[in-house]
Design an enzyme around this catalytic site. Sequence first.
Site, short mmCIF file in Angstrom:
data_model
loop_
_atom_site.label_atom_id
_atom_site.label_comp_id
_atom_site.label_asym_id
_atom_site.label_seq_id
_atom_site.Cartn_x
_atom_site.Cartn_y
_atom_site.Cartn_z
N ASP A 197 0.70 -1.04 0.03
CA ASP A 197 -0.02 0.08 -0.02
C ASP A 197 1.09 1.22 -0.09
O ASP A 197 1.87 1.33 0.74
CB ASP A 197 -0.90 0.13 1.23
CG ASP A 197 -1.92 1.32 1.33
OD1 ASP A 197 -2.78 1.45 0.57
OD2 ASP A 197 -1.39 1.96 2.39
N GLU A 279 -0.44 -1.47 -6.33
CA GLU A 279 -1.75 -0.76 -6.95
C GLU A 279 -1.30 -0.24 -8.21
O GLU A 279 -0.40 0.25 -8.70
CB GLU A 279 -1.98 0.46 -6.01
CG GLU A 279 -1.94 0.15 -4.59
CD GLU A 279 -1.97 1.52 -3.86
OE1 GLU A 279 -2.78 2.53 -4.21
OE2 GLU A 279 -1.35 1.68 -2.71
N ASP A 362 -3.15 0.97 7.12
CA ASP A 362 -2.32 1.01 5.89
C ASP A 362 -2.06 -0.71 5.71
O ASP A 362 -1.83 -1.20 4.55
CB ASP A 362 -0.91 1.53 5.97
CG ASP A 362 -0.96 3.12 6.05
OD1 ASP A 362 -2.22 3.50 5.74
OD2 ASP A 362 -0.19 3.79 6.29
#
Length: 387
Positions: A197, A279, A362
């Site tokens: 993340d 991501e 997170d």
Amino acid sequence: MGVVKLVVQVRLLPTPEQAAALEATLRTVNAAATWVSALAHHRRVFRNYDLRRHAYGQIKDDYRLAAQAAQHVIKKVTDAYATLHANIRNGNLGKPGSVRRERALATPIVFRPGAAHPFDDRCLSWQMDTRTVSIWTTRGRMKNVAFTASAEQLQTLAAHRKGESDLLYRDGMWFLIATCDIPDRPVAAPDGFLGVDLGIANIATTSGGVRHSGKALNAVRHRHRELRRRLQAKQTTSAKRLLKRRRRAEARFAANTNHIIAKRIVTEAARTGQGIALEDLQGIRDRVRLRKPQRVTLHSWSFHQLGSFIAYKAARQDVAVVHVDPAYTSQACSSCGHVDKRNRPDQATFSCTSCGFAEHADVNAARNIASRGVAGWAVSHAADDAA
Ligand SMILES: [Zn+2]
């Protein structure tokens, strides 16, 4: 089998005589490029072949360039205009009629005396064993120009360097930037995925629970912003120079931080036999909500850099990398899947309103990215298994 493009930057350590030759060379080729650029702009000739007819003989005579060097100058100019025209077409310089766009169209491209210049294998050769290069200059071939590189960089250069390298002068230092093509080998099915993340307070958090703090980097950025605020009032040359130096120091610090984080993440994945789920950064602007648009640009640029460092280091260690859709990864419960804004009572905490699962926010997001990595890998490799 794809290829991961990577640039390796090495610092040259020229003797005073070599440095003078390099400086004269960059000055000459960039002056020639600026002249060719003005001609191209004036005559509206932007294609390499056409421009060569108009400019080749003249720059060979006027700037005393060898045939090869003259062709490189012309190619550099046509490449620069191709990039500019693509940017205009894609609307990166604003709508038709905007001041920026009109100015870019009305004025020829100018090359700074120290601007980067490409050297191909005929003009530049690398001797890895002695850590030297031999390079064409306007004062003749300079041999034994020393450079510094880490063991990792040397290995990469020796195995994968391809095509042209750029010579450039910056902050009183000489650099060569080489392009390397790292083969992206098919990797074995990983034993699960390490989710990563990205954020501001923590630059990167893994689903393994490791948080890579952004504290040091944010402090440097904050100090720089303060300095800029104070200096921007004075429009003096020395203030501008200082700002430029600070900006580059900040970029170096950020790149170094990203290198360290990328290395730790890839090491963690390799050690545990996992792939890495990152991501997809397309949506990063929407996800990182910041009031100042320039900070969004800064952070998304930095995230892209971290992503490319991870991709490169992972490729070298045969660690699989997948990119996943990051939508709702911060609001979804990584234990039961329940999505709710109220799962995030504050920035750092995740606490599921449905099943009671609690974790650092997170880490929870990274766990969601990890499970999407597993799903993404299964989908993209379903055809392999069927075969
Ligand atoms: Zn839950």
